[in-house]
Design a protein around this motif. Structure first.
Motif, short mmCIF file in Angstrom:
data_model
loop_
_atom_site.label_atom_id
_atom_site.label_comp_id
_atom_site.label_asym_id
_atom_site.label_seq_id
_atom_site.Cartn_x
_atom_site.Cartn_y
_atom_site.Cartn_z
N PHE A 89 0.81 -1.22 0.00
CA PHE A 89 0.00 0.00 0.00
C PHE A 89 0.84 1.27 0.00
O PHE A 89 0.37 2.32 -0.45
CB PHE A 89 -0.95 0.00 1.19
CG PHE A 89 -2.00 -1.08 1.13
CD1 PHE A 89 -2.43 -1.58 -0.09
CD2 PHE A 89 -2.55 -1.61 2.28
CE1 PHE A 89 -3.40 -2.58 -0.16
CE2 PHE A 89 -3.51 -2.59 2.23
CZ PHE A 89 -3.94 -3.09 1.00
N ILE A 90 2.05 1.20 0.53
CA ILE A 90 2.94 2.34 0.44
C ILE A 90 3.15 2.70 -1.03
O ILE A 90 3.16 3.87 -1.41
CB ILE A 90 4.30 2.04 1.13
CG1 ILE A 90 4.19 2.28 2.63
CG2 ILE A 90 5.43 2.88 0.57
CD1 ILE A 90 4.01 3.73 3.02
N TYR A 91 3.31 1.70 -1.85
CA TYR A 91 3.48 1.94 -3.29
C TYR A 91 2.23 2.61 -3.85
O TYR A 91 2.32 3.61 -4.59
CB TYR A 91 3.76 0.64 -4.03
CG TYR A 91 4.04 0.87 -5.49
CD1 TYR A 91 5.35 0.87 -5.96
CD2 TYR A 91 3.01 1.10 -6.40
CE1 TYR A 91 5.63 1.11 -7.31
CE2 TYR A 91 3.27 1.34 -7.73
CZ TYR A 91 4.58 1.34 -8.18
OH TYR A 91 4.83 1.59 -9.50
N VAL A 118 -7.86 8.76 5.55
CA VAL A 118 -7.77 7.39 5.05
C VAL A 118 -7.28 6.46 6.15
O VAL A 118 -7.77 5.33 6.31
CB VAL A 118 -6.86 7.32 3.81
CG1 VAL A 118 -6.63 5.86 3.39
CG2 VAL A 118 -7.48 8.10 2.65
N ALA A 119 -6.31 6.93 6.94
CA ALA A 119 -5.82 6.12 8.06
C ALA A 119 -6.95 5.85 9.06
O ALA A 119 -7.08 4.74 9.59
CB ALA A 119 -4.66 6.82 8.75
N GLY A 120 -7.78 6.88 9.30
CA GLY A 120 -8.92 6.69 10.21
C GLY A 120 -9.91 5.67 9.68
O GLY A 120 -10.46 4.86 10.44
N SER A 121 -10.13 5.68 8.36
CA SER A 121 -11.06 4.70 7.78
C SER A 121 -10.51 3.29 7.88
O SER A 121 -11.28 2.31 7.90
CB SER A 121 -11.34 5.05 6.31
OG SER A 121 -10.22 4.75 5.48
N LEU A 157 -2.88 -0.69 5.63
CA LEU A 157 -3.34 0.61 5.13
C LEU A 157 -3.19 1.68 6.19
O LEU A 157 -2.76 2.81 5.90
CB LEU A 157 -4.80 0.51 4.68
CG LEU A 157 -5.43 1.81 4.16
CD1 LEU A 157 -4.70 2.32 2.93
CD2 LEU A 157 -6.92 1.59 3.87
N LEU A 158 -3.55 1.35 7.43
CA LEU A 158 -3.41 2.29 8.54
C LEU A 158 -1.95 2.70 8.72
O LEU A 158 -1.63 3.89 8.83
CB LEU A 158 -3.95 1.66 9.83
CG LEU A 158 -3.75 2.44 11.13
CD1 LEU A 158 -4.49 3.77 11.07
CD2 LEU A 158 -4.24 1.61 12.32
N LEU A 159 -1.07 1.72 8.72
CA LEU A 159 0.35 1.99 8.92
C LEU A 159 0.91 2.79 7.74
O LEU A 159 1.64 3.77 7.93
CB LEU A 159 1.11 0.67 9.08
CG LEU A 159 2.58 0.74 9.49
CD1 LEU A 159 2.74 1.48 10.81
CD2 LEU A 159 3.16 -0.67 9.58
#
Length: 457
Positions: A37-39, A292-295, A172-174
């Motif tokens: 997901f970083i990518y 997005v991190a919260g979702s 995704l959160l990270l």
């Protein structure tokens, strides 16, 4: 309180062993999906400028998202390799190798020169490393799923199987959290120059942790029993497609319905759409990443709940409820995002994750219960990989092209709604096999097709 319980094969497993398996699958898949997901996040935020800018703004965005999708085309290769070796040599060795492969590719992306520095070689190398990520991701999921589900008590497979699924929202959160932090530490041009690289290089530390954790986990009891009895399939992939081709396709369509919708955030589309300075919203990068991190937190909770509730009401029923809620989330997404506020964006993606979790949390248990023990790794891995291609591979690219062609996000809404309906129909074609014995003693029962309309034993 008892400290032991029966595994699916009937052998004893300690509570400590099971806890180590759950911990290892959560940590390992979180690291894998953080890398993946970083990518996608960087593709939505900076890669169009750093690697594809000479193509022009609109084409650069499409090319950037296309590199997200390219990796999916190589997931089946990873699934074929991992399925073959996982069914022949065990689940654990594949898990360790895929973790190392993913981490190495991610770290190297963080060291890549840009187009301005080395020209066309930069996007070529970027795509090659993304392909390696795709091969790794194709092999990772099946091994993590089977380690969790095959260690689980029969009545708790959904709950145990949710542990590798949690790695997706946690990843995704990270990923979003680290990117948001770097947007604060290195704002503006500094983020483009070096800030985006730090999350990729951080993968080195995370891989070391994941490797240490996974090396401490015992082999799956189902595979251990298969190996002891010398009943391993010589060519598991050949056996899979000879007997279960239609089942693989239907299972893949179940995942495709979830994956296409999920990749609105995990594929970087919402991040790009809402932060594009020439777009209709133009929000700041940092607040969008935090939203997005919260979702991802709401997605985490709904995924865990879905695994738990599927042990009580069945995988199929859980999925059907999830598809209905996912469809509602799809129609709510863009009206809320298009309010142009961070709060509206968070509400849109958070509502969407409720249905996403319910159509993702039970997947590990559902897939594991569909395929016979001797070809199970191949079955779950290849179904997952094909579903990823049909669903999430080019979902951000398709969404971008639809908006450019129609000028409205309603075209994307109808595309996502259609994919959700596909997932629902595929689910309705499957019988619920919750609690079916998973060990090699029950291959005859497992071989009976779970598809409605197929011959029953």
């Amino acid at each position: 309180m008892s400290t032991t319980g029966l595994t699916p094969t009937g052998s004893l497993a300690s509570v400590g062993d099971r806890r180590r398996v759950v911990f290892a699958t959560v940590i390992g898949t979180t690291v894998e999906w953080y890398d993946f997901f970083i990518y996608a996040s960087a593709a939505g935020l900076v890669f169009s400028q750093l690697f594809f800018e000479p193509a022009g703004q609109q084409a650069a965005i499409l090319l950037s998202f296309a590199t997200v999708g390219v990796s999916f085309l190589f997931r089946p290769l990873g699934a074929f390799l991992a399925g073959h070796f996982g069914d022949k040599y065990g689940r654990r060795v594949v898990l360790v190798l895929t973790l190392i492969l993913m981490g190495a590719a991610t770290a190297l992306i963080g060291l890549l020169p840009t187009f301005a520095q080395i020209g066309v070689a930069a996007p070529v190398l970027l795509i090659l490393l993304r392909i390696i990520q795709g091969i790794s991701a194709g092999g990772e999921w099946g091994g993590a799923v089977l380690m969790a589900v095959e260690h689980a008590p029969r009545a708790k497979r959904g709950l145990f199987g949710a542990s590798p699924q949690l790695g997706v929202p946690l990843g995704l959160l990270l990923a979003s959290g680290v990117m948001a932090l770097m947007a604060v530490i290195a704002p503006g041009d500094a983020f483009l120059e070096w800030g985006w690289r730090v999350p990729f290089l951080l993968s080195i530390v995370l891989i070391a942790i994941g490797y240490w954790v996974r090396r401490r986990v015992e082999e799956s009891p189902v595979f251990a029993e298969i190996a002891e009895r010398k009943v391993k399939s010589r060519m598991p992939i050949v056996q899979l497609f000879r007997k279960h081709t239609l089942l693989v396709i239907i299972a893949a369509l179940v995942f495709a319905g979830n994956n296409a919708v999920g990749y609105m955030t995990t594929g970087g589309y919402i991040q790009n759409y809402s932060t594009n300075p020439d777009g209709p919203i133009g929000l700041e990068r940092g607040p969008v990443l935090w939203a997005v991190a919260g979702s991802a937190v709401t997605w985490l909770l709904s995924t865990f709940f879905a695994g738990w509730i599927s042990d009580r009401i069945g995988r199929r029923t859980t999925y059907i409820v999830g598809w209905v809620l996912q469809l509602a989330g799809v129609f709510a997404l863009f009206p809320l995002v298009n309010t142009g506020t961070v709060g509206g964006l968070f509400a849109g993606v958070a509502i969407l994750t409720i249905g996403l979790g319910l159509t993702y949390g039970p997947q590990a248990a559902l897939y594991s219960e569909l395929f016979p023990a001797s070809i199970r790794f191949s079955g779950v891995s290849i179904s997952y990989a094909i579903g990823a291609i049909l669903g999430g591979a080019f979902a951000p690219t398709i969404a971008t092209a639809l908006v450019q062609a129609t000028g409205t996000t309603w075209s994307v809404t109808w595309y996502l709604a259609g994919m959700t309906v596909v997932g629902l129909i595929a689910t309705l074609l499957l019988r619920d096999r919750s609690g079916i014995p998973l060990g090699p003693d029950h291959e005859a029962e497992q071989e009976v097709s779970p598809l409605y309309g197929a011959k029953r034993a």
